[in-house]
Scaffold this motif. Structure first.
Motif, PDB file in Angstrom:
ATOM      1  N   LEU A  42       0.404  -1.170   0.106  1.00  0.00           N
ATOM      2  CA  LEU A  42       0.103   0.163  -0.388  1.00  0.00           C
ATOM      3  C   LEU A  42       1.053   1.318  -0.086  1.00  0.00           C
ATOM      4  O   LEU A  42       2.033   1.255   0.541  1.00  0.00           O
ATOM      5  N   THR A  43       0.705   1.537  -1.093  1.00  0.00           N
ATOM      6  CA  THR A  43       0.998   3.124  -0.866  1.00  0.00           C
ATOM      7  C   THR A  43       0.410   3.949  -0.148  1.00  0.00           C
ATOM      8  O   THR A  43      -0.703   4.702  -0.083  1.00  0.00           O
ATOM      9  N   VAL A  44       1.383   5.842  -0.076  1.00  0.00           N
ATOM     10  CA  VAL A  44       1.096   6.864   0.437  1.00  0.00           C
ATOM     11  C   VAL A  44      -0.018   7.436  -0.886  1.00  0.00           C
ATOM     12  O   VAL A  44      -1.385   7.446  -0.184  1.00  0.00           O
ATOM     13  N   ALA A  45       0.242   7.013  -1.957  1.00  0.00           N
ATOM     14  CA  ALA A  45      -1.240   7.339  -3.188  1.00  0.00           C
ATOM     15  C   ALA A  45      -2.040   6.996  -2.876  1.00  0.00           C
ATOM     16  O   ALA A  45      -3.293   7.565  -3.319  1.00  0.00           O
ATOM     17  N   MET A  46      -1.374   5.609  -2.934  1.00  0.00           N
ATOM     18  CA  MET A  46      -2.547   4.684  -2.810  1.00  0.00           C
ATOM     19  C   MET A  46      -4.291   5.614  -1.902  1.00  0.00           C
ATOM     20  O   MET A  46      -5.338   5.377  -2.318  1.00  0.00           O
ATOM     21  N   ILE A  47      -3.718   5.299  -0.711  1.00  0.00           N
ATOM     22  CA  ILE A  47      -3.975   5.807   0.540  1.00  0.00           C
ATOM     23  C   ILE A  47      -5.177   6.965   0.270  1.00  0.00           C
ATOM     24  O   ILE A  47      -6.110   7.680   0.684  1.00  0.00           O
ATOM     25  N   LYS A  48      -4.486   8.114  -0.421  1.00  0.00           N
ATOM     26  CA  LYS A  48      -4.893   9.746  -0.269  1.00  0.00           C
ATOM     27  C   LYS A  48      -5.893   9.241  -1.493  1.00  0.00           C
ATOM     28  O   LYS A  48      -6.590  10.499  -1.578  1.00  0.00           O
TER      29      LYS A  48
END
Length: 56
Positions: A42-48
Motif C-alpha cells: 500500500l502506498t501513500v498515493a493509494m491511500i490519498k
C-alpha cells in the motif's frame, strides 16, 4: 497469513481508525485487504486517492 474482516489484525486497525474518528467503508476495507493479501504494498498515493474519493 491472509487478512480478512474477522482477523485480529484487521480488527486492530479498524479500532485504531475508530479512535481517530475515521470510519472505513466495507468495500474499501475489502479492497485494501485484497491488496495486502496479494503482497502488493500500500502506498501513500493509494491511500490519498481513496480518501480523496470520499470512500473512507
Amino acid at each position: 497469513m491472509n487478512i480478512n474482516l474477522e482477523s485480529e489484525m484487521y480488527k486492530r486497525v479498524e479500532k485504531n481508525l475508530t479512535l481517530k474518528n475515521i470510519k472505513i467503508n466495507k468495500q474499501v476495507a475489502l479492497r485494501a485487504i485484497e491488496t495486502v493479501n496479494s503482497k502488493t504494498p500500500l502506498t501513500v498515493a493509494m491511500i490519498k486517492e481513496v480518501m480523496k474519493l470520499g470512500k473512507v
